[in-house]
Design an enzyme around this catalytic site. Structure first.
Site, PDB file in Angstrom:
ATOM      1  N   LYS A  53     -17.155 -22.399  58.629  1.00 31.67           N
ATOM      2  CA  LYS A  53     -18.580 -22.060  58.543  1.00 31.67           C
ATOM      3  C   LYS A  53     -19.331 -22.346  59.850  1.00 31.67           C
ATOM      4  O   LYS A  53     -20.309 -21.664  60.164  1.00 31.67           O
ATOM      5  CB  LYS A  53     -19.239 -22.799  57.372  1.00 31.67           C
ATOM      6  CG  LYS A  53     -18.783 -22.260  56.005  1.00 31.67           C
ATOM      7  CD  LYS A  53     -19.515 -22.914  54.851  1.00 31.67           C
ATOM      8  CE  LYS A  53     -18.985 -22.395  53.517  1.00 31.67           C
ATOM      9  NZ  LYS A  53     -19.693 -22.937  52.362  1.00 31.67           N
ATOM     10  N   ASP A  63     -25.531 -20.103  50.423  1.00 31.04           N
ATOM     11  CA  ASP A  63     -25.177 -21.194  49.500  1.00 31.04           C
ATOM     12  C   ASP A  63     -26.423 -21.819  48.868  1.00 31.04           C
ATOM     13  O   ASP A  63     -26.466 -22.077  47.666  1.00 31.04           O
ATOM     14  CB  ASP A  63     -24.385 -22.288  50.231  1.00 31.04           C
ATOM     15  CG  ASP A  63     -22.948 -21.891  50.491  1.00 31.04           C
ATOM     16  OD1 ASP A  63     -22.406 -21.069  49.733  1.00 31.04           O
ATOM     17  OD2 ASP A  63     -22.360 -22.405  51.462  1.00 31.04           O
TER      18      ASP A  63
HETATM   19  P1  NDP Z   1     -18.268 -32.365  53.589  1.00 24.19           P
HETATM   20  O1  NDP Z   1     -16.877 -32.831  53.847  1.00 24.19           O
HETATM   21  O2  NDP Z   1     -19.050 -31.732  54.686  1.00 24.19           O
HETATM   22  O3  NDP Z   1     -19.155 -33.620  53.081  1.00 24.19           O
HETATM   23  C1  NDP Z   1     -18.661 -34.495  52.107  1.00 24.19           C
HETATM   24  C2  NDP Z   1     -19.791 -35.385  51.594  1.00 24.19           C
HETATM   25  O4  NDP Z   1     -19.300 -36.083  50.446  1.00 24.19           O
HETATM   26  C3  NDP Z   1     -20.257 -36.451  52.581  1.00 24.19           C
HETATM   27  O5  NDP Z   1     -21.627 -36.664  52.402  1.00 24.19           O
HETATM   28  C4  NDP Z   1     -19.424 -37.680  52.139  1.00 24.19           C
HETATM   29  O6  NDP Z   1     -20.052 -38.931  52.450  1.00 24.19           O
HETATM   30  C5  NDP Z   1     -19.452 -37.487  50.648  1.00 24.19           C
HETATM   31  N1  NDP Z   1     -18.357 -38.159  49.932  1.00 24.19           N
HETATM   32  C6  NDP Z   1     -17.035 -37.875  49.977  1.00 24.19           C
HETATM   33  N2  NDP Z   1     -16.341 -38.660  49.131  1.00 24.19           N
HETATM   34  C7  NDP Z   1     -17.260 -39.472  48.522  1.00 24.19           C
HETATM   35  C8  NDP Z   1     -17.160 -40.501  47.543  1.00 24.19           C
HETATM   36  N3  NDP Z   1     -15.997 -40.850  47.012  1.00 24.19           N
HETATM   37  N4  NDP Z   1     -18.312 -41.100  47.138  1.00 24.19           N
HETATM   38  C9  NDP Z   1     -19.492 -40.746  47.656  1.00 24.19           C
HETATM   39  N5  NDP Z   1     -19.653 -39.780  48.600  1.00 24.19           N
HETATM   40  C10 NDP Z   1     -18.544 -39.155  49.026  1.00 24.19           C
HETATM   41  O7  NDP Z   1     -18.141 -31.412  52.312  1.00 24.19           O
HETATM   42  P2  NDP Z   1     -19.131 -30.214  51.900  1.00 24.19           P
HETATM   43  O8  NDP Z   1     -20.518 -30.700  52.090  1.00 24.19           O
HETATM   44  O9  NDP Z   1     -18.725 -28.963  52.580  1.00 24.19           O
HETATM   45  O10 NDP Z   1     -18.794 -29.987  50.346  1.00 24.19           O
HETATM   46  C11 NDP Z   1     -19.236 -30.897  49.334  1.00 24.19           C
HETATM   47  C12 NDP Z   1     -18.872 -30.347  47.959  1.00 24.19           C
HETATM   48  O11 NDP Z   1     -19.639 -29.200  47.627  1.00 24.19           O
HETATM   49  C13 NDP Z   1     -17.405 -29.936  47.860  1.00 24.19           C
HETATM   50  O12 NDP Z   1     -16.883 -30.523  46.706  1.00 24.19           O
HETATM   51  C14 NDP Z   1     -17.450 -28.421  47.735  1.00 24.19           C
HETATM   52  O13 NDP Z   1     -16.388 -27.935  46.942  1.00 24.19           O
HETATM   53  C15 NDP Z   1     -18.800 -28.187  47.066  1.00 24.19           C
HETATM   54  N6  NDP Z   1     -19.372 -26.846  47.349  1.00 24.19           N
HETATM   55  C16 NDP Z   1     -19.574 -25.973  46.310  1.00 24.19           C
HETATM   56  C17 NDP Z   1     -20.097 -24.691  46.534  1.00 24.19           C
HETATM   57  C18 NDP Z   1     -20.315 -23.740  45.373  1.00 24.19           C
HETATM   58  O14 NDP Z   1     -20.548 -22.545  45.597  1.00 24.19           O
HETATM   59  N7  NDP Z   1     -20.256 -24.192  44.135  1.00 24.19           N
HETATM   60  C19 NDP Z   1     -20.458 -24.244  47.889  1.00 24.19           C
HETATM   61  C20 NDP Z   1     -20.243 -25.251  48.917  1.00 24.19           C
HETATM   62  C21 NDP Z   1     -19.698 -26.500  48.634  1.00 24.19           C
HETATM   63  P3  NDP Z   1     -19.807 -39.649  53.877  1.00 24.19           P
HETATM   64  O15 NDP Z   1     -20.752 -38.996  54.841  1.00 24.19           O
HETATM   65  O16 NDP Z   1     -20.140 -41.083  53.612  1.00 24.19           O
HETATM   66  O17 NDP Z   1     -18.364 -39.437  54.236  1.00 24.19           O
END
Ligand code: NDP
Length: 278
Positions: free
Chosen positions: A69, A105
């Site tokens: 992206k 999105d």
């Molecule tokens: P990123 O990898 O960019 O970000 C991940 C985020 O999740 C960070 O803020 C991270 O925190 C946090 N995180 C990860 N593990 C944990 C945990 N165990 N506890 C608390 N916080 C946690 O991922 P994306 O933002 O791209 O995607 C996030 C979700 O959204 C995914 O599951 C994806 O599948 C979903 N999604 C769904 C869409 C839809 O159309 N339905 C579209 C786009 C995304 P930290 O900064 O502390 O690491």
């Protein structure tokens, strides 16, 4: 493939599980648009070359998913305001020398909450969990609904504060927090973390919502996510991200074809394939 059809692709790595071809095939059928839509697996270092080849071959547009992206944002010659704000692109439209980049999105999430689930965001207190790409992409569309307050909370607080700095200056009260420092009750809680991927739940207190609250998880699957199960035990209304997926696809389709498909029928079909209701 017939050359009479306008061609579209979804690009990612991995890409084999993408539901986008099935969604767009149904949109095309409904709206009688002559188009093809395929998955394209691209090597991690091969995004720009793949885009140039697609354009040379007359492809009209592409959806872009993980991990490309940001590459799509960088290759676009023109950006919509919401793509610029998101810092990421999930939809490309090829028009001559121009590559238009959009991000659908966030509007997909808002439409699923407001239109499909019937939950008003205007005047509400919203808690957004996560500060990754998905969270960043939904902030501007959420602010456009004029909630009373939007709080961004993240495990790594610095990333939430960076988002706050990026989006400050809107009319809506915007704040950043760690999970531990959150207080009060929220009308809407959106899980934009990837915690569900590891079967875990963001470490927040259940006192942050009540039985009238609406809890949304951007993840979806054959069973409710751990976060949805946890919130449902507290009697809150829950919904997963399948509707967001369908709505963001509809927005891309409209950008490409100038016609809006019926998302409800496609959502129902996909839900029945996943085999549970949420
Ligand atoms: P990123 O990898 O960019 O970000 C991940 C985020 O999740 C960070 O803020 C991270 O925190 C946090 N995180 C990860 N593990 C944990 C945990 N165990 N506890 C608390 N916080 C946690 O991922 P994306 O933002 O791209 O995607 C996030 C979700 O959204 C995914 O599951 C994806 O599948 C979903 N999604 C769904 C869409 C839809 O159309 N339905 C579209 C786009 C995304 P930290 O900064 O502390 O690491």
């Amino acid at each position: 493939m017939s050359s009479a059809l306008d061609r579209y692709v979804v690009i990612g790595n991995p890409i084999e599980h993408s539901k986008s071809p099935a969604i767009h095939a149904q949109f095309a059928l409904q709206t009688q648009q002559a188009l093809s839509y395929e998955r394209l697996l691209v090597p991690l270092d091969g995004f720009d070359i793949a885009i140039k080849e697609l354009i040379a071959n007359g492809v009209r547009g592409a959806n872009v998913t993980l991990p490309f992206k940001l590459d799509a944002y960088n290759i676009a010659t023109d950006l919509t305001p919401r793509a610029r704000a998101a810092g990421a692109v999930n939809t490309l439209k090829f028009e001559g020398d121009k590559i238009l980049g959009d991000n659908t999105d966030g509007i997909g999430l808002v439409r699923d909450i407001v239109v499909n689930a019937g939950v008003a965001l205007q005047g509400s207190r919203i808690l957004l969990l996560g500060a990754g790409g998905a969270a960043r992409g939904v902030i501007l569309p959420l602010l456009s609904e004029l909630p009373a307050e939007l709080v961004i909370a993240n495990r790594t607080i610095q990333k939430a504060q960076d988002l706050l700095a990026h989006f400050h200056g809107h009319l809506v009260a915007l704040d950043a927090s760690s999970f531990e420092a959150l207080s009060g009750e929220f009308d809407v809680v959106i899980n934009a973390t990837s915690a569900s991927l590891s079967d875990s739940v963001p470490n927040i207190s259940s006192s942050l919502f009540n039985e009238q609250s609406f809890i949304y998880d951007m993840m979806y699957g054959a069973t409710p996510t751990p976060f949805m199960q946890w919130a449902a035990e507290k009697k809150a209304s829950v919904r997963d991200g399948l509707g967001m997926l369908v709505e963001q696809a509809a927005e891309s389709f409209e950008l490409w074809r100038g016609v809006r498909p019926d998302t409800a029928a496609v959502y129902t079909e996909l839900r029945s394939q996943l085999d549970y209701s949420a």
